[in-house]
Structures are given as structure tokens and as C-alpha cells.
Motif scaffolding. Structure first.
Motif, PDB file in Angstrom:
ATOM      1  N   UNK A  86     -29.507 -22.702 -36.223  1.00  0.00           N
ATOM      2  CA  UNK A  86     -28.480 -22.344 -35.046  1.00  0.00           C
ATOM      3  C   UNK A  86     -28.891 -21.745 -33.911  1.00  0.00           C
ATOM      4  N   UNK A  87     -28.003 -21.607 -32.913  1.00  0.00           N
ATOM      5  CA  UNK A  87     -28.071 -20.952 -31.932  1.00  0.00           C
ATOM      6  C   UNK A  87     -26.669 -20.465 -31.458  1.00  0.00           C
ATOM      7  N   UNK A  88     -26.665 -19.056 -31.179  1.00  0.00           N
ATOM      8  CA  UNK A  88     -25.425 -18.514 -30.812  1.00  0.00           C
ATOM      9  C   UNK A  88     -25.338 -18.694 -29.209  1.00  0.00           C
ATOM     10  N   UNK A  89     -24.289 -19.333 -28.810  1.00  0.00           N
ATOM     11  CA  UNK A  89     -24.257 -19.227 -27.407  1.00  0.00           C
ATOM     12  C   UNK A  89     -23.918 -18.108 -26.600  1.00  0.00           C
ATOM     13  N   UNK A  90     -24.533 -17.918 -25.481  1.00  0.00           N
ATOM     14  CA  UNK A  90     -24.359 -16.865 -24.529  1.00  0.00           C
ATOM     15  C   UNK A  90     -24.003 -17.261 -23.199  1.00  0.00           C
ATOM     16  N   UNK A  91     -23.229 -16.493 -22.315  1.00  0.00           N
ATOM     17  CA  UNK A  91     -22.883 -16.896 -21.009  1.00  0.00           C
ATOM     18  C   UNK A  91     -23.952 -17.475 -20.332  1.00  0.00           C
ATOM     19  N   UNK A  92     -23.759 -18.581 -19.799  1.00  0.00           N
ATOM     20  CA  UNK A  92     -24.618 -19.175 -18.752  1.00  0.00           C
ATOM     21  C   UNK A  92     -25.733 -20.225 -19.403  1.00  0.00           C
ATOM     22  N   UNK A  93     -25.581 -20.444 -20.734  1.00  0.00           N
ATOM     23  CA  UNK A  93     -26.173 -21.387 -21.748  1.00  0.00           C
ATOM     24  C   UNK A  93     -25.734 -22.920 -21.182  1.00  0.00           C
ATOM     25  N   UNK A  94     -26.687 -23.607 -21.276  1.00  0.00           N
ATOM     26  CA  UNK A  94     -26.466 -25.197 -21.148  1.00  0.00           C
ATOM     27  C   UNK A  94     -26.944 -25.738 -22.201  1.00  0.00           C
ATOM     28  N   UNK A  95     -26.368 -27.142 -22.480  1.00  0.00           N
ATOM     29  CA  UNK A  95     -27.056 -27.901 -23.569  1.00  0.00           C
ATOM     30  C   UNK A  95     -28.684 -28.050 -23.531  1.00  0.00           C
ATOM     31  N   UNK A 105     -33.757 -32.318 -28.814  1.00  0.00           N
ATOM     32  CA  UNK A 105     -33.249 -33.218 -27.264  1.00  0.00           C
ATOM     33  C   UNK A 105     -31.786 -32.783 -27.154  1.00  0.00           C
ATOM     34  N   UNK A 106     -31.426 -33.142 -26.022  1.00  0.00           N
ATOM     35  CA  UNK A 106     -29.937 -32.993 -25.788  1.00  0.00           C
ATOM     36  C   UNK A 106     -29.351 -33.992 -26.769  1.00  0.00           C
ATOM     37  N   UNK A 107     -29.726 -35.190 -26.828  1.00  0.00           N
ATOM     38  CA  UNK A 107     -29.011 -36.215 -27.603  1.00  0.00           C
ATOM     39  C   UNK A 107     -28.619 -35.816 -28.948  1.00  0.00           C
ATOM     40  N   UNK A 108     -29.923 -35.118 -29.629  1.00  0.00           N
ATOM     41  CA  UNK A 108     -29.949 -34.650 -30.983  1.00  0.00           C
ATOM     42  C   UNK A 108     -28.840 -33.589 -31.040  1.00  0.00           C
ATOM     43  N   UNK A 109     -28.947 -32.506 -30.129  1.00  0.00           N
ATOM     44  CA  UNK A 109     -27.924 -31.589 -30.204  1.00  0.00           C
ATOM     45  C   UNK A 109     -26.616 -31.880 -30.253  1.00  0.00           C
ATOM     46  N   UNK A 117     -18.738 -31.578 -25.675  1.00  0.00           N
ATOM     47  CA  UNK A 117     -18.659 -32.944 -24.946  1.00  0.00           C
ATOM     48  C   UNK A 117     -20.017 -33.333 -24.274  1.00  0.00           C
ATOM     49  N   UNK A 118     -20.110 -34.392 -23.814  1.00  0.00           N
ATOM     50  CA  UNK A 118     -21.296 -35.032 -23.200  1.00  0.00           C
ATOM     51  C   UNK A 118     -21.858 -34.248 -22.064  1.00  0.00           C
ATOM     52  N   UNK A 119     -20.916 -33.613 -21.205  1.00  0.00           N
ATOM     53  CA  UNK A 119     -21.136 -32.776 -20.285  1.00  0.00           C
ATOM     54  C   UNK A 119     -21.831 -31.182 -20.610  1.00  0.00           C
ATOM     55  N   UNK A 120     -21.326 -31.014 -21.665  1.00  0.00           N
ATOM     56  CA  UNK A 120     -21.786 -29.642 -22.566  1.00  0.00           C
ATOM     57  C   UNK A 120     -20.646 -28.562 -21.733  1.00  0.00           C
ATOM     58  N   UNK A 121     -19.813 -28.934 -21.247  1.00  0.00           N
ATOM     59  CA  UNK A 121     -18.712 -27.902 -20.450  1.00  0.00           C
ATOM     60  C   UNK A 121     -17.781 -27.241 -21.494  1.00  0.00           C
ATOM     61  N   UNK A 122     -17.668 -27.658 -22.473  1.00  0.00           N
ATOM     62  CA  UNK A 122     -16.763 -27.098 -23.509  1.00  0.00           C
ATOM     63  C   UNK A 122     -17.224 -25.925 -24.432  1.00  0.00           C
ATOM     64  N   UNK A 123     -18.624 -25.441 -24.466  1.00  0.00           N
ATOM     65  CA  UNK A 123     -19.135 -24.441 -25.339  1.00  0.00           C
ATOM     66  C   UNK A 123     -18.723 -23.102 -24.677  1.00  0.00           C
TER      67      UNK A 123
END
Length: 140
Positions: A86-95, A105-109, A117-123
Motif C-alpha cells: 500500500x501507499x498512504x496518499x500525501x498532498x500533491x500525490x498523483x496516480x 502502472x496507472x491501469x493496475x493501480x 476515478x480515472x482522472x485520479x482527482x478524488x484521492x
């Protein structure tokens, strides 16, 4: 006989033992809720994605994760479908950055974190994502 703190410790131990026995037989890992726990905190300290914790315990944890009960037994993952990388999301992270750092890969993630969501805007900071290098999560 016993001091108040000893009684409390015995009670907490009894709850933990009962909680572990109450788990599903196909549960890969178990956890007993402690005072002050949140879903993200449990996920971070046990290497389980926030999504996996919520999905596996959908019958116990509400959408806001504000109904955890002290001593409540939780299943952290199902045998054969348990992501513990796992990875704990921090401010500024992107998928893309999270996937790259994890060697996936982003697809596997995204496949392993269907709540993203596919744009990774809801993390959000504190969210825990599965960063396995292969697809682990069953498709719904």
C-alpha cells in the motif's frame, strides 16, 4: 480482587479473542478496533487499502466510517484477494507518481482501487491505496 485498569485490560483482551473468532473463515487477516481508530488509520497501520477495508467490511462500516465500535472485529482482506502492498496518499500525490514509485502502472493501480476515478482527482491525503504490481481486486 482486580484493579480497574486490570479489569479493563481483561475486558479488552476478551473482546479481542471473541472478535478474532467472529471473523469469516475466508478472512486472510483480522483486526480488532481500538479506541480512537479511524478507517484510514487502521488501513495505514495494517497495510490494507481504504477501499479494501470498507468493501470487505461493508456490513459493519458505514460510508462515512463513523460507526467503528471498540473491540469490533474487522476482516482486512479475503484469502486470494488481499492486497497488503500500500501507499498512504500525501498532498500533491498523483496516480501516475504513486504507480511509478510502486513499480506498477496507472491501469493496475486504478484496477486495484476501483473507488478512484480515472482522472485520479478524488484521492485525498491519508487515503491508503493498493499499490500491488498485479491486479488483485475482483471486478464487481
Amino acid at each position: 480482587m482486580f484493579s480497574s485498569s486490570t479489569k479493563l485490560a481483561l475486558f479488552a483482551t476478551a473482546l479481542a479473542v471473541v472478535g478474532v473468532r467472529a471473523q469469516e473463515p475466508n478472512c486472510a487477516r483480522n483486526y480488532t478496533v481500538h479506541l480512537g481508530d479511524t478507517c484510514d488509520a487502521i488501513s495505514a497501520k495494517t497495510n490494507v487499502s481504504t477501499y479494501q477495508l470498507a468493501t470487505v467490511n461493508a456490513d459493519k462500516i458505514d460510508a462515512a466510517c463513523d460507526n467503528l465500535a471498540l473491540g469490533e472485529p474487522l476482516c482486512l482482506g479475503i484469502v486470494g484477494e488481499d492486497c497488503d502492498v500500500t501507499h498512504v496518499v500525501v498532498s500533491g500525490d498523483s496516480c501516475a507518481a504513486i504507480a511509478g514509485a510502486a513499480g506498477t502502472t496507472t491501469d493496475v493501480l486504478l484496477a486495484n482501487n476501483p473507488n478512484v476515478n480515472s482522472d485520479c482527482t478524488n484521492i485525498y491525503p491519508g487515503e491508503v491505496l493498493c499499490t500491488a504490481t498485479e491486479v488483485i481486486v475482483e471486478s464487481s
